[in-house]
Design a protein around this motif. Structure first.
Motif, mmCIF file in Angstrom:
data_model
loop_
_atom_site.group_PDB
_atom_site.id
_atom_site.type_symbol
_atom_site.label_atom_id
_atom_site.label_comp_id
_atom_site.label_asym_id
_atom_site.label_seq_id
_atom_site.Cartn_x
_atom_site.Cartn_y
_atom_site.Cartn_z
ATOM 1 N N UNK A 20 35.579 44.160 38.581
ATOM 2 C CA UNK A 20 34.858 42.915 38.053
ATOM 3 C C UNK A 20 34.486 42.534 36.740
ATOM 4 N N UNK A 21 34.572 41.515 37.020
ATOM 5 C CA UNK A 21 33.886 40.576 35.686
ATOM 6 C C UNK A 21 35.231 40.454 34.520
ATOM 7 N N UNK A 22 36.311 40.057 35.215
ATOM 8 C CA UNK A 22 37.687 39.661 34.807
ATOM 9 C C UNK A 22 38.295 39.309 36.185
ATOM 10 N N UNK A 23 39.823 38.534 36.045
ATOM 11 C CA UNK A 23 40.411 38.489 36.646
ATOM 12 C C UNK A 23 41.554 39.842 36.739
ATOM 13 N N UNK A 24 41.322 40.340 37.992
ATOM 14 C CA UNK A 24 42.271 41.504 37.974
ATOM 15 C C UNK A 24 43.733 41.252 39.393
ATOM 16 N N UNK A 25 43.870 40.404 39.075
ATOM 17 C CA UNK A 25 45.028 39.991 39.330
ATOM 18 C C UNK A 25 46.063 41.032 39.960
ATOM 19 N N UNK A 26 46.575 41.262 38.813
ATOM 20 C CA UNK A 26 48.098 42.435 38.625
ATOM 21 C C UNK A 26 47.223 43.908 38.923
ATOM 22 N N UNK A 27 45.697 44.081 38.869
ATOM 23 C CA UNK A 27 45.265 45.639 39.665
ATOM 24 C C UNK A 27 45.626 45.476 41.133
ATOM 25 N N UNK A 28 45.203 43.816 41.782
ATOM 26 C CA UNK A 28 45.418 43.927 43.103
ATOM 27 C C UNK A 28 46.410 43.920 43.137
ATOM 28 N N UNK A 29 47.529 43.169 42.649
ATOM 29 C CA UNK A 29 48.457 43.134 43.190
ATOM 30 C C UNK A 29 49.323 45.246 42.892
ATOM 31 N N UNK A 30 49.088 45.525 42.198
ATOM 32 C CA UNK A 30 49.316 47.283 41.987
ATOM 33 C C UNK A 30 48.661 48.169 42.578
ATOM 34 N N UNK A 31 47.875 48.038 43.186
ATOM 35 C CA UNK A 31 46.440 48.951 43.907
ATOM 36 C C UNK A 31 46.259 49.977 42.476
ATOM 37 N N UNK A 73 44.185 51.525 36.596
ATOM 38 C CA UNK A 73 45.101 51.041 34.899
ATOM 39 C C UNK A 73 43.429 49.973 34.224
ATOM 40 N N UNK A 74 43.448 50.315 33.421
ATOM 41 C CA UNK A 74 42.728 49.594 32.047
ATOM 42 C C UNK A 74 44.030 48.216 31.869
ATOM 43 N N UNK A 75 45.274 49.238 31.413
ATOM 44 C CA UNK A 75 46.695 47.600 31.561
ATOM 45 C C UNK A 75 46.748 46.772 32.358
ATOM 46 N N UNK A 76 46.446 47.540 33.751
ATOM 47 C CA UNK A 76 46.763 46.284 34.927
ATOM 48 C C UNK A 76 45.696 45.505 35.269
#
Length: 171
Positions: A91-102, A105-108
């Motif tokens: 939260x507090x950001x666009x986490x598109x990559x993290x959601x896609x990769x499940x 990790x901070x880099x995602x």
């Protein structure tokens, strides 16, 4: 032949029918008006700084999360997204990559989808449509979804193609 009692019954029946017609008409008109009421509030744009303020760290402030540039109010999922919760890093950001990769990790934790596999992109769309759009209200878009880095509008952004807004759930 005129029958006063029959005439009274007819008059009462006509009056009742008129009242019923008026009630049904006003109910249908109100329903139609609610369904087709035009949105009166503008779409809210969130900068990265705006989103950071909604990271679940401050009690009473809504918790926002962006996916694919759409900003969702995930406050009702506070047990998952609130301070100290398992998915608070999203939260507090666009986490598109993290959601896609499940991934958590901070880099995602970014909107960048470069290099994602076809399966990851398909999963992202599935989660975006099936989970977030159905469960959480959209409160706006990230500025990066609508604007180029120089601040000019993106040519391919069409508001009419964006997820449907329900004003009563937005703000």
């Amino acid at each position: 032949m005129y029958h006063p009692r029959l005439a009274d019954r007819f008059t009462m029946g006509a009056v009742e029918l008129c009242v019923l017609f008026i009630l049904i008409s006003s109910s249908v008109a109100e329903d139609i008006q609610l369904k087709y009421k035009k949105d009166s509030k503008p779409v809210r744009l969130f900068t990265d700084e705006d989103l950071r303020r909604h990271d679940g760290s401050e009690d009473g402030r809504p918790i926002y999360m962006a996916i694919k540039g759409a900003v969702f109010d995930v406050t009702k999922g506070k047990e998952f997204y609130g301070k100290g919760a398992p998915y608070n890093t999203l939260v507090g950001k666009d986490s598109t990559r993290a959601v896609a990769k499940m991934s958590l990790q901070p880099a995602d934790l970014t909107s960048d989808t470069t290099g994602l596999t076809a399966d990851e992109l398909k999963g992202l769309d599935s989660i975006f449509e099936g989970t977030y759009k159905t469960k959480y209200p959209i409160v706006g878009y990230t500025a990066s979804r609508i604007l180029n880095e120089d601040g000019s509008p993106k040519e391919d952004f069409k508001p009419e193609d964006q997820p449907h807004f329900k004003i009563k759930d937005e703000f």
